[in-house]
Write a protein that holds these residues in place. Structure first.
Motif: not given
Length: 629
Positions: A18-21, A94-99, A103-106
């Motif tokens: 769900a987070l990847t979406t 690529v994994v990206v986070s706000n802490g 999520v991962t980039t498309d």
């Protein structure tokens, strides 16, 4: 190349579902008789290969279309100008986070994250790519968002960032250095400079050593907290030091990097975040995933930190604010999601300032991490190692090791993977005599000397290596003699230090043994800094058949053994005279009882220390037996 045993693992990647979406965007120097696997020098200098730049923050007068979300792009910066151009492709996965969220980039390199008023957005550097570094070699991979800025803080905190940007774009370049299966990751404990004099001590010491090394360009140096000693105005001086190193510099916060005038934990590391790094994050090199945690909560509070009554230090945050070893809820949720994105066959290095568990403070709840068991559960089934600082000691603890405090406080029945306390650049807070090289001896509370830990990694296997400041990797042991005469002096000198009246008791030559002491338990001691369960120490005296020394602390569930008979006499002889902590306990000391039939005169002891990896180090101590003192 390093030689490690091979190991097969599945290479399935765990989906983020769900987070990847969300993504739309002592004696003579010890000489090894087996190779210590000194790494090959890199072919080019760091200055020739370093990718210098910054994160791209895009703002327009109109602002973002949706202020509830931050969007942006991770892209391959072909022209190295830190600006996202249409012809520069985005990087997917690529994994990206706000802490909080991960999520991962498309396929176009785009991401989309929920926006919060106080957040740090960062990427996890993928292996085979390098994030930019600034002119001080500090890695640039994050953006702080705090619209109104920090509350009033002595050292400034985070300046107002204003409204949410239209986009935050993260540049990367391809890197063979970070792709390589062989990595050498420097773990630098407690730089902890309290003033510019100590900054110069660090420059002449460990930083000078790093400036002469070229083996860590891919992984870089991770400074694991207490980067400074309470004076946060010294961060620019620290960056001046890292400008001399040969790889990316990364930092995590310690209890001396705090904004002590912050009333709440929310802003306790704002100045650190503004000037150095996110409070927590991760990055990849080779087959290694490194997680840099913030294990310090300040001020700790009775409701959160002392609900079980084991941390009374946290009961009065208003009048007596203290810190505690703890991960906040956001960080723990982030860690679970971060690890879910990591392939099962990667080695996970978990770094924190306050250790998950430590021998030095095994009976103290605040000096270890409250959620240690939760972290273990998240890492179950993975190859992992924990590295930490804080205690100003060296500890190489292996799977299965146990001391009483871990059982009593946390219900831990044995370490599930190795834990290493990395020592300290500052040693025992830059104490003791100055060396001829311009920095203090600073012998630690465990008898260890200041230095740096390196994880020599190939694939998902590692070997730990401790390098004493100013020495080669061959120096791994420190020898001494623990006799009844020494133990009597220890007690007398300690009492005199507490009440210095009259002449100070003198030990005399520490390598002279009175004959009558040979019948009263006199030991040759070996402080083997990276010694651990599985290590051995053998002693040969005057060519006699070698005998095996006994480790003083077996790490089999016992409590700490403390006192002169368990101490490192070489270290204590300096510490009780020149100041600093006293090495009255350690988990890496071996003792060998000297034979009672040694004749009067000179003797030679040859000590062979073998670590858990089979590497051998030989050290020699000359001593003399006399009939009368």
């Amino acid at each position: 190349m390093l030689s490690f045993p091979s190991r097969k693992h599945s290479s399935l990647r765990v989906a983020l579902t769900a987070l990847t979406t969300l993504a739309v965007a002592g004696g003579a120097a010890a000489i090894p008789t087996t190779s210590t696997a000194t790494p090959n020098a890199a072919p080019k200098s760091w200055d020739e290969t370093a990718y210098r730049g910054q994160v791209e923050v895009v703002r327009t007068p109109e602002g973002p279309a949706d202020t509830e979300y931050l969007t942006g792009r991770v892209f391959v910066d072909q022209d190295r100008d830190s600006a996202s151009d249409r012809r520069e492709r985005g990087l997917d996965g690529v994994v990206v986070s706000n802490g909080r969220d991960v999520v991962t980039t498309d396929r176009h390199g785009r991401y989309r994250l929920p926006a919060y008023d106080n957040m740090t957005v960062f990427i996890t550097q993928p292996a085979g790519y390098q994030v930019p570094v600034d002119e001080s070699n500090v890695a640039q991979f994050h953006y702080n968002h705090l619209p109104e800025g920090s509350p009033e803080l002595r050292y400034g905190g985070i300046a107002p960032t204003g409204p949410l940007p239209d986009a935050v774009n993260f540049p990367l370049v391809r890197s063979q250095l970070t792709r390589a299966q062989e990595q050498h990751c420097v773990i630098a404990g407690d730089l902890q400079t309290y003033d510019r004099t100590e900054v110069e001590y660090a420059r002449q010491g460990a930083i000078n050593d790093l400036a002469g090394r070229r083996d860590y360009q891919g992984c870089g140096t991770l400074f694991i907290g207490d980067v400074v000693g309470d004076d946060l105005s010294l961060y620019p001086d620290v960056k001046d030091l890292t400008s001399l190193t040969n790889g990316p510099a990364r930092f995590l916060p310690g209890n001396h990097d705090l904004d002590f005038d912050s009333a709440t934990a929310e802003h306790a590391f704002d100045t650190f975040r503004a000037q150095m790094a996110p409070a927590y994050y991760s990055y990849d090199v080779g087959d290694v995933h490194i997680v840099a945690l913030n294990t310090v909560r300040y001020p700790c509070t009775p409701d959160v930190d002392n609900a079980d009554g084991r941390r009374p230090e946290c009961d009065d945050p208003e009048n007596s604010p203290r810190y505690n070893g703890r991960l906040d809820e956001n960080q723990l949720a982030w860690l679970e999601q971060d690890l879910a994105a990591v392939d099962d066959d990667k080695l996970v290095v978990v770094a924190g300032h306050i250790p998950l568990l430590t021998f030095a403070d095994e009976g103290s709840a605040i000096h270890q991490v409250d959620q240690v068991r939760e972290v273990y559960e998240l890492l179950e089934g993975r190859e992992a190692v924990s590295v930490a600082g804080h205690t100003h000691s060296i500890e190489n603890m292996r799977t299965g090791d146990l001391v009483q405090g871990w059982q009593d406080l946390f219900g831990v029945e044995g370490l599930p993977f190795p834990h290493i306390t990395a020592g300290a650049i500052s040693g025992d807070w830059y104490s003791g005599e100055l060396t001829e090289n311009g920095y203090p001896v600073a012998v630690g509370r465990d008898g260890g000397r200041p230095g740096l830990l390196t994880l020599d990694i190939r694939g998902d296997s590692f070997r730990e290596r401790y390098t004493v400041t100013g020495e080669s990797d061959r120096v791994q042991t420190q020898l001494g003699i623990n006799s009844p005469t020494y133990r009597d002096w220890y007690a007398e000198r300690q009492a005199w230090n507490d009440n210095p009246e009259g002449a100070a008791p003198e030990l005399g030559d520490p390598h002279v043994v009175i004959r009558e002491d040979l019948a009263g338990q006199t030991w040759l001691t070996t402080n083997f800094w990276m010694g651990s369960t599985g290590s051995t120490v053998e002693v040969e005296i005057d060519g006699r058949r070698a005998g095996e020394a006994t480790r003083t602390q077996e790490m089999r569930g016992e409590d700490q053994l403390i006192g002169p008979e368990w101490s490192d006499p070489h270290a204590v002889a300096q510490q009780l005279v020149h100041g600093g902590s006293v090495a009255d306990r350690t988990m890496h000391l071996w003792r060998f009882e000297l034979p009672a039939d040694l004749g009067t005169g000179r003797h030679r002891a040859e000590v062979t220390a073998t670590d858990a990896h089979g590497r051998e180090y030989t050290d020699v101590l000359h001593f003399r037996v006399v009939d009368q003192p």
